[in-house]
Design an enzyme around this catalytic site. Sequence first.
Site, short mmCIF file in Angstrom:
data_model
loop_
_atom_site.label_atom_id
_atom_site.label_comp_id
_atom_site.label_asym_id
_atom_site.label_seq_id
_atom_site.Cartn_x
_atom_site.Cartn_y
_atom_site.Cartn_z
N TYR A 1 0.82 -1.21 0.00
CA TYR A 1 0.00 0.00 0.00
C TYR A 1 0.86 1.27 0.00
CZ TYR A 1 -3.88 -3.05 1.56
OH TYR A 1 -4.82 -4.05 1.69
N HIS B 1 0.32 -11.65 2.44
CA HIS B 1 -0.69 -10.90 1.70
C HIS B 1 -1.37 -11.74 0.62
CE1 HIS B 1 -1.77 -6.56 0.26
NE2 HIS B 1 -2.80 -7.38 0.19
#
Length: 269
Positions: A39, A97
């Site tokens: 991110y 992730h």
Amino acid sequence: MNIPSIGLGTFRLQGQTVIDAVATGLELGYRHIDTAQIYANESEIGGAIAASAVPRDELFVTTKIWTEHLAGAKLIPSLKDSLHKLRMERLDLALIHWPSPGDAVPVAESLQALREAQRQGLTRLIGVSNFTIRHMEEAIAAVGADAIATNQVEIHPYLPNRAVADFAQRHGIHLTAYMPLAYGKVMTDPVIGAIAARHGATPAQVALAWSLRQGFAVIPSSTRRANLESNLRAASIALSDADMAAIGALAQGPAARIANPDGLAPRWD
């Protein structure tokens, strides 16, 4: 501390936008903040947390290890880098992730490295994200189901992800629902809107309450103060069995999946 049921998602929020969202969220009472290495906002989130008046031990902070760092020798250094950016000595939850694309790095290698990071005190809990049933089976074989704090997956009324949810429930693995509002699609759904009207609630609150009643944590993202405040109140909405059934009937199958990046997504269940 268990995983707080409502968290603040920060996907696609960067710069001053994420700083303001986190600062506002903390002011309103959010204590669960979710980020990820990819991110590119860990530093801003760390700064916003440091600038707040909320004690660190009242917060639950999650980050996610990116696929480039899943090899055993890379995972812990990458996690230490995340901690440096977040200005923290320890995470509350560190997740894989995505499964390694093409299974280039075995699940066992990544999970065992994450388990070692936990032993070293770099994270309190460990878990996974976007794991299919097969990947969950491999994770369980590697570290045991009890070690897996959650599987963070896309879940919303149009994609209930029932096969994954049922498998996780049978093995005692908690689920965290990301994109729980289907990127805003629930806001204009007439079925959800009618239920919301009966409860004096918003469609977003109803969609979140649907996930919460199933025992999932939710991590909706918003930059608007009113929405952040409203989402927190979803926990107070008591949906009936009829409400749950009506929302459950909205499932659309694989076509409703939003997060399905080419070259990264596994073969979904």
